[in-house]
Motif scaffolding. Structure first.
Motif, mmCIF file in Angstrom:
data_model
loop_
_atom_site.group_PDB
_atom_site.id
_atom_site.type_symbol
_atom_site.label_atom_id
_atom_site.label_comp_id
_atom_site.label_asym_id
_atom_site.label_seq_id
_atom_site.Cartn_x
_atom_site.Cartn_y
_atom_site.Cartn_z
ATOM 1 N N GLU A 192 34.210 41.005 35.951
ATOM 2 C CA GLU A 192 34.507 39.642 35.516
ATOM 3 C C GLU A 192 34.507 39.525 33.992
ATOM 4 O OE1 GLU A 192 33.653 36.142 33.691
ATOM 5 O OE2 GLU A 192 31.832 37.163 34.338
ATOM 6 N N GLN A 193 33.448 40.019 33.353
ATOM 7 C CA GLN A 193 33.286 39.786 31.917
ATOM 8 C C GLN A 193 34.158 40.689 31.056
ATOM 9 O OE1 GLN A 193 29.241 39.896 30.561
ATOM 10 N NE2 GLN A 193 29.754 39.453 28.438
ATOM 11 N N ALA A 469 29.274 30.829 33.408
ATOM 12 C CA ALA A 469 30.006 31.205 32.196
ATOM 13 C C ALA A 469 31.330 30.483 32.083
ATOM 14 C CB ALA A 469 30.248 32.724 32.189
ATOM 15 N N PHE A 470 31.653 29.651 33.060
ATOM 16 C CA PHE A 470 32.953 28.980 33.083
ATOM 17 C C PHE A 470 32.806 27.476 32.854
ATOM 18 C CE2 PHE A 470 34.203 32.179 36.650
ATOM 19 C CZ PHE A 470 34.183 33.217 35.738
ATOM 20 N N ASN A 684 39.188 37.490 30.062
ATOM 21 C CA ASN A 684 39.075 36.657 31.253
ATOM 22 C C ASN A 684 39.434 35.211 30.902
ATOM 23 O OD1 ASN A 684 38.304 35.170 33.549
ATOM 24 N ND2 ASN A 684 36.694 36.629 34.049
ATOM 25 N N ASN A 686 39.308 32.660 32.652
ATOM 26 C CA ASN A 686 38.341 31.687 33.176
ATOM 27 C C ASN A 686 37.244 31.366 32.163
ATOM 28 O OD1 ASN A 686 39.673 31.539 35.625
ATOM 29 N ND2 ASN A 686 38.461 33.170 36.560
ATOM 30 N N ARG A 687 36.983 32.278 31.237
ATOM 31 C CA ARG A 687 35.948 32.084 30.228
ATOM 32 C C ARG A 687 36.468 31.389 28.963
ATOM 33 N NH1 ARG A 687 31.225 35.475 29.735
ATOM 34 N NH2 ARG A 687 30.664 36.351 31.754
ATOM 35 N N GLN A 688 37.775 31.159 28.891
ATOM 36 C CA GLN A 688 38.389 30.755 27.629
ATOM 37 C C GLN A 688 37.868 29.425 27.097
ATOM 38 O OE1 GLN A 688 42.642 30.237 27.850
ATOM 39 N NE2 GLN A 688 42.924 30.584 25.670
ATOM 40 N N ALA A 690 35.112 27.805 27.832
ATOM 41 C CA ALA A 690 33.687 27.902 27.493
ATOM 42 C C ALA A 690 33.497 28.659 26.175
ATOM 43 C CB ALA A 690 32.924 28.595 28.620
ATOM 44 N N THR A 691 34.276 29.705 25.961
ATOM 45 C CA THR A 691 34.181 30.474 24.717
ATOM 46 C C THR A 691 34.645 29.629 23.532
ATOM 47 O OG1 THR A 691 34.592 32.525 25.943
ATOM 48 C CG2 THR A 691 34.900 32.595 23.553
#
Length: 801
Positions: A192-193, A469-470, A684, A686-688, A690-691
């Motif tokens: 995932e990460q 993390a999302f 990823n 899906n993390r965008q 949140a990042t």
């Protein structure tokens, strides 16, 4: 124990092996790619006088395979320079090198005996504790590790990547009998990460999760298509984007993957799942057997369900296979009244309830296919997995479905789904009735921004793991909205950070989007700490709404058009010069105006799969929302680092003039659209969000100060303008560009040179913006430009600029 992956070995360099090697290289990992040694020389090697002992011969198979992979389209690698992270070798001379790696991935032919031989050899050189996994698509994991040491079995499992590894996000992890929990947990998180995947831990059952359900769906259609009298065009129309599936839909997808590959997996399920209630469905219908005999396997054999042809007058044509006659014919147009009912429904999830009520053949098709699918997935629990969300995750990540089976069932309604199943003669698993009896009326729910799923053993809604993390905008949009209009929703992400989410069709940029962006900046400057511009649609933005531009130009409303263009410029400049940090999070297509917004952020957090470019030349104009100005500014900022100023300016000019679009976010660094040391890439998607939020928060906490508007942009004036004009004259004389193309290029040249100033000068950004806007407006009066825009609108491309 902390586990770090610095180097991997991939054993087997075929399509999958080379693709996996490239994706590890994509994320910065050193890769050792090994394959067998050739047993005989080819003709080219014989002509050169080489022998079987020469290294170039011994590594020929692996080198040829990797070269072919790197040349394939779409590319398996984010940037061609990343290929240097891959070292090739062979399984005789270089096998000892696996002792230096952290993870060994076996990707050899799908034969258990060969895999076991490979593992026996690898164990002689593998250091204890090294991860070792197989990319098998169906061979039971428990059989592969038989006879191996305890340490081998503890660190061994299946890790099934889907093809192509760069683009398909499913990463199935299949434990063996002795696989440690530490290994499973690590691989789940790493996938995932770091790899940017949707990690799904599956049970060791034939075809695991993705292929078990995916092949069932395709085989179900194979058996249904002739019974219902449907053509392959009709099936592809019904199973494509209208229901959130890829454009390749069903039969085009099979052509791309290869009919032989699908048949191999289907045969494996038929042989190894005798108790499957739909066992007979995995037997091949007659037309598939004939296609296999004829080697009509799809793209690899130049013909399958579709075939490229050339007509007598030299025109290219795609022919379709008639499943009754098994002869190729011209494509037939497919249309259904039921599909017309969904044209005004933008959200795919909202269409399913309408589709299953259709009175025509399409409605019947959807009732039959969804009834069969719902019954099948319900009966696969607990056989292939204990958690229903894993089936949905697998289908979305492995087959490109926008919504998984249980999500579709929820959209139709659980009770309605049962009614459709009963009418079609199917029966759901017993746990479905238990769920309803326990008071649960849906498979999913949302609480406090998190997704919950129905957990069968506890008969309660349980939080889907791994969401911390999302940030899932669908889950917070309603509860966290602080402003919305027809173009945007502005959400409170928490910790003082706002997000602007485009809501227009294809996320095109029009007046409402710009108004919403400015409102979001107003709110953020007053009450918040930072702003993210991001969404989770298929694409970030395909650009400005050129239909609006066309209408204004045709009506000769030039004052209104001037104001609209200036509003776009001013909005982008507000992103650059607001009192709070602004982060833009592009992904997918980020074209024209979407790219211009990206260029003006304080920081860009781009998804790796971002296709960014200033494409306005294709419409007949130059970038008018600050893009032309910005490329001139970015060129000027490199002058001090490079004495060849004209060359640097020319490179930035060509980025616009050739409408260059990056094939990944990493390529966007080459054109200076993304900037090293400022902008970052996340693998990823899906993390965008949140990042991006984290960076906005960090910049605010570090004491963000509103920038001062630039008045020191160096432009080269007549020196640069002369160079550009000579170049465009030559291009037109050589018939490389048309007279109209030359006119567009000259307008851009005038802007990027800073006009016809007699010598190099320092100018303000506003000076360049005024030149840009004037050039843009003058081009909209050109007949050729209006003809191009009208042509695009007629072709159904109203939003790309």
């Amino acid at each position: 124990m902390k586990r770090t992956i610095k180097k991997v070995a991939v054993i087997g360099s075929g399509i999958m092996g080379s693709g996996i090697a490239c994706h590890f290289a994509n994320i910065g990992v050193e890769v050792l790619l090994l394959d067998i040694v050739p047993r005989e020389l080819n003709e080219k090697e014989k002509s050169k006088g080489l022998s079987l002992s020469d290294k170039v011969v011994r590594n020929r198979l692996v080198n040829d395979a990797l070269t072919a992979s790197l040349k394939s389209k779409p590319s398996p690698i984010y940037h061609k320079k990343f290929a240097s992270r891959i070292t090739t070798g062979n399984l005789e001379d270089d096998i000892a090198k696996v002792g230096d790696v952290d993870w060994i991935i076996e990707v050899v032919v799908e034969r258990l005996d060969i895999k076991k031989q490979v593992f026996e050899t690898l164990e002689k050189h593998r250091k204890p504790g090294t991860l070792i996994t197989s990319n098998t698509s169906g061979i039971p994991i428990k059989f592969m590790s038989e006879g191996r040491s305890d340490d081998f079995q503890k660190h061994f499992c299946g890790t099934h990547f889907f093809n192509p590894p760069r683009y398909l996000k499913l990463f199935e992890i299949i434990p063996g009998p002795q696989t440690s929990e530490e290994v499973l947990s690590f691989l789940n998180g790493y996938g995932e990460q770091y790899l940017g995947k949707t990690s799904v831990v599956a049970k060791d059952t034939p075809a695991f999760i993705g292929n078990r359900i995916g092949i069932f769906s395709i085989m179900s259609l194979f058996h249904m298509v002739k019974d219902m009298g449907l053509t392959i065009e009709e099936v592809d129309k019904l199973t494509g984007p209208v229901i959130g599936r890829p454009k390749s839909a069903t039969f085009r997808t099979v052509d791309v993957v290869g009919l032989d590959t699908l048949v191999h997996v289907a045969n494996g399920i038929a042989e190894n799942c005798p108790d499957d209630e739909r066992h007979t469905l995995f037997s091949l219908p007659g037309f598939i057997g004939t296609m296999m005999e004829n080697k009509w396997l799809g793209s690899k054999t130049k013909q399958g369900f579709y075939k490229k042809s050339v007509t007598e007058d030299g025109k290219k044509e795609i022919l379709s296979l008639d499943l009754d006659t098994l002869e190729y014919r011209s494509k037939k147009r497919a249309s259904f009244a039921t599909l017309e009912l969904t044209k005004t429904i933008d959200a795919v999830i909202d269409r399913f309830k309408v589709l299953v009520t259709g009175k025509d053949k399409a409605g019947e098709f959807y009732r039959k296919t969804f009834a069969a699918l719902f019954a099948y997935v319900s009966n696969r629990i607990p056989e292939i997995t204990d958690e229903l969300y894993k089936i949905d995750d697998a289908m979305k990540a492995g087959f490109g479905w926008e919504h998984g089976p249980f999500q579709i069932w929820d959209a139709i309604g659980v009770e309605k789904g049962l009614d459709i199943m009963k009418a079609e003669g199917y029966e759901a698993a017993g746990w479905i009735n238990d769920m309803i009896t326990s008071g649960n009326t849906s498979f999913y729910s949302v609480k406090e921004g998190a997704t919950y799923f129905y957990d069968i053993p506890s008969k309660k809604q349980t939080k889907v793991p791994g969401q911390d993390a999302f940030i899932i905008l669908d889950n917070i949009r309603e509860s966290s909205a602080v402003f919305k209009n027809s173009g945007v929703v502005v959400e409170d992400l928490g910790d003082g950070i706002l997000n602007v989410e485009f809501q227009s069709k294809m996320n095109s940029i029009g007046g409402d989007v710009l108004a919403g962006l400015n409102k979001a900046i107003d709110i953020a400057e007053k009450d918040f700490q930072g702003l993210v511009v991001g969404n989770q649609g298929a694409n970030f933005s395909v650009g400005a709404n050129i239909a609006m531009i066309f209408m204004m130009a045709v009506e000769q409303e030039y004052d209104e058009l001037n104001m609209a263009v200036k509003y776009f410029q001013d909005s982008c400049m507000r992103l650059r010069y607001s009192s709070i940090p602004t982060i833009v999070a592009p992904h997918g297509m980020t074209l024209g105006g979407g790219c211009e917004m990206t260029l003006h952020a304080d920081k860009v957090v781009a998804a790796a799969e971002s296709y960014i470019g200033l494409v306005e030349f294709g419409v007949g104009v130059i970038p008018g929302g600050g893009g032309s100005k910005e490329m001139a500014l970015r060129a000027a900022d490199t002058f001090q680092k490079n004495d060849v100023e004209l060359n640097r300016l020319q490179e930035h000019f060509l980025t616009i003039g050739m409408a260059k679009v990056s094939t990944s976010a990493y390529e966007a660094y080459d054109t200076n659209i993304l900037q090293h040391g400022k902008d970052i890439v996340v693998v990823n998607k899906n993390r965008q969000i949140a990042t991006a939020k984290a960076y906005a928060k960090l910049m605010a906490e570090q004491g963000y100060t509103q920038p001062v508007r630039r008045k020191d942009v160096k432009v080269l004036g007549k020196q640069a303008l002369g160079m550009f004009l000579v170049g465009t004259d030559s291009m037109e004389a050589g018939k490389y560009i048309s007279e109209h193309d030359k006119k567009i290029a000259n307008k851009l040249a005038y802007v990027m040179a800073g006009g016809d100033l007699s010598e190099a000068s320092l100018v303000s950004e506003q000076y360049l913006l005024d030149l840009e806007r004037e050039a843009f407006l003058s081009l909209t009066t050109e007949r050729k430009t209006l003809e191009r825009i009208e042509h695009m609108l007629k072709k159904g491309k109203p939003l790309r600029n």
